[in-house]
Design an enzyme around this catalytic site. Structure first.
Site, mmCIF file in Angstrom:
data_model
loop_
_atom_site.group_PDB
_atom_site.id
_atom_site.type_symbol
_atom_site.label_atom_id
_atom_site.label_comp_id
_atom_site.label_asym_id
_atom_site.label_seq_id
_atom_site.Cartn_x
_atom_site.Cartn_y
_atom_site.Cartn_z
ATOM 1 N N ALA A 1 -8.139 1.382 4.346
ATOM 2 C CA ALA A 1 -7.824 -0.139 3.585
ATOM 3 C C ALA A 1 -7.205 -1.017 4.115
ATOM 4 O O ALA A 1 -6.735 -1.696 5.476
ATOM 5 C CB ALA A 1 -8.710 -1.138 2.868
ATOM 6 N N ASP A 2 -6.377 -0.909 4.088
ATOM 7 C CA ASP A 2 -4.976 -1.191 3.934
ATOM 8 C C ASP A 2 -4.067 -0.499 6.434
ATOM 9 O O ASP A 2 -3.921 -1.608 6.511
ATOM 10 C CB ASP A 2 -3.442 -0.737 3.358
ATOM 11 N N ILE A 3 -4.309 0.638 5.890
ATOM 12 C CA ILE A 3 -4.233 1.412 7.317
ATOM 13 C C ILE A 3 -5.063 0.350 8.661
ATOM 14 O O ILE A 3 -5.045 0.437 9.283
ATOM 15 C CB ILE A 3 -4.134 2.659 7.292
ATOM 16 N N ASP B 1 -6.274 -2.983 -1.387
ATOM 17 C CA ASP B 1 -6.874 -1.321 -1.441
ATOM 18 C C ASP B 1 -7.823 -0.770 -1.415
ATOM 19 O O ASP B 1 -9.352 -0.744 -0.902
ATOM 20 C CB ASP B 1 -5.573 -0.221 -0.373
ATOM 21 N N ALA C 1 -4.212 -2.647 9.376
ATOM 22 C CA ALA C 1 -2.825 -2.721 10.070
ATOM 23 C C ALA C 1 -2.991 -2.208 11.263
ATOM 24 O O ALA C 1 -2.699 -3.076 12.590
ATOM 25 C CB ALA C 1 -1.851 -1.827 9.850
#
Length: 425
Positions: free
Chosen positions: A196-198, A169, A201
């Site tokens: 970045a992950d969210i 991330d 997702a």
């Protein structure tokens, strides 16, 4: 002339010009959760894929989380802050069934393939190339299972010079330029959450919903590809366009606004800062008179317009800060609200956990976990008239392995043999 009741048509006394209007009856039927009946299989780890599939679980999908038998999703070991469980894992994995399965063993892959025959969605975020080596990339899966919606989540996409680059991330936050925009003028900072992950997702989540909708009309699923860099670059659209066409990127200003003043956080007498935002010169006048108690500032040429306040930003912040520093936070907020000035307390996570608005709207629930009941927030998507669902439990590693394999037709003897061989846990 005195009017009689018949001069004004009502539902009880219609006229030729105003016939009775029939109002449709209110449908009080409780709708099922929108994804009830949808089965999702996730070969997932860390945050991006687990958070995407948790959104699907929150909307009623059955989510089967496939984990390594030797420790499972490595996010389980990130920390022990939730009574011994990892905070990332608890947050991103409620409402799922855990199947501990060694996919490097052909027997494990055969069991996964058996699961996929009746699944609707598959999501994976293995290291670049790993899914393809196992035959679990979206293109291969959709060729074998045409109704399946298969999602590949990667850091930088399937091709290009960064395709095989490690993509955690914070690394993607740096590559996308987010870190250059966040922080103070003297020091950049990462976002305080896995942005970045969210981002990846949520695009995976919406991509799945779109693909399921298309499948409803075409009968075919299909691949969905999500790259963390693409997702975060989209979220940076405003500074990106500002920099590309304005010549310079937006300056780092901490919690202050780059072009509006005053728009900043100011300490109060009891230490908790208050952030306020003045959007126009009329609001500045109200702030000067009703909050700062310095009415002369409303028409002072050094402060009367936003352009002037920006030129004199240090002076503007000083006069606002000096006034608020003499007030307790409650008084500061009350005065600002009475003057119609947008404001907020600069809360920490402890204040968020006890936020009165979340409590008043009944946003908290209790979910089960291997360490007992835990607090959990309801999903942000509210569907009035729907049955829910309530947030589901946080699974222990392999908690549902036996039940899932029994449902596939495996005998207890075969399940025991697979466990002895380390294929399952």
């Amino acid at each position: 002339m005195e009017h009689t009741p018949m001069d004004h048509p009502t539902a009880d006394h219609p006229t030729a010009d105003h016939p009775t209007v029939a109002h449709p009856a209110v449908d009080r039927t409780v709708q099922p959760p929108p994804l009830e009946g949808i089965t999702v299989v996730g070969v997932e780890q860390a945050v991006a894929a687990p958070f995407a599939t948790r959104q699907l679980a929150d909307l009623g999908a059955r989510v089967i989380k496939v984990e390594r038998p030797d420790g499972g999703d490595f996010a389980r070991a990130y920390d022990t802050s939730v009574r011994g469980l990892a905070s990332h894992f608890v947050w991103a994995n409620r409402g799922k069934e855990s199947l501990a399965l060694d996919l490097k063993d052909p027997r494990g892959r055969a069991l996964l393939e058996q699961l996929l025959r009746t699944a609707d969605v598959f999501v994976q975020n293995l290291a670049q190339g790993a899914a393809a080596r196992l035959g679990l990339d979206a293109a291969s899966l959709c060729a074998r299972h045409p109704r399946l919606v298969a999602v590949d989540i990667s850091g930088y996409g399937a091709d290009g010079p960064y395709a095989h680059k490690r993509a955690y991330d914070m690394l993607v936050q740096c590559e996308a330029g987010l870190v250059s925009l966040t922080g103070t003028p003297d020091e950049p900072a990462k976002a305080g959450f896995p942005a970045a992950d969210i981002a990846a997702a949520m695009y995976a989540f919406s991509g799945v919903l779109a693909a399921l909708l298309r499948r409803g009309t075409t009968g075919r699923g299909g691949p969905v590809e999500i790259a963390m860099l693409d997702a975060l670059a989209e979220w940076l659209g405003h500074p990106l366009y500002f920099g590309m066409y304005g010549g310079t990127p937006p300056a780092r200003t901490g919690v202050a606004h780059a072009v509006i003043a005053p728009y900043n956080a100011y300490p109060t007498a009891d230490g908790q800062p208050v952030l306020l935002s003045v959007q126009n010169d009329r609001e500045w006048g109200r702030l000067a008179r009703q909050v700062l108690e310095r009415p002369g500032l409303a028409d002072d040429p050094a402060f009367a317009t936003n352009a002037a306040r920006n030129r004199n930003r240090d002076k503007t912040d000083r006069v606002v800060g000096e006034a608020l520093a003499g007030m307790p936070v409650e008084e500061a907020v009350r005065r600002l609200e009475e003057a119609g000035i947008a404001c907020a307390r600069l809360n920490g996570v402890a204040e968020l956990a006890g936020h009165p608005q979340l409590a008043a709207r009944d946003r908290w629930r209790e979910v089960g976990s291997p360490v007992g009941p835990l607090r959990a927030l309801l999903p942000p998507i509210t569907l009035p008239g729907s049955a829910g669902p309530e947030p589901g439990n946080v699974p222990a590693l392999g908690e549902h392995t036996d039940a899932l394999l029994s449902a596939l037709g495996l005998t207890s003897e075969r399940i025991a043999a697979l466990r002895r061989d380390g294929v399952i846990a």
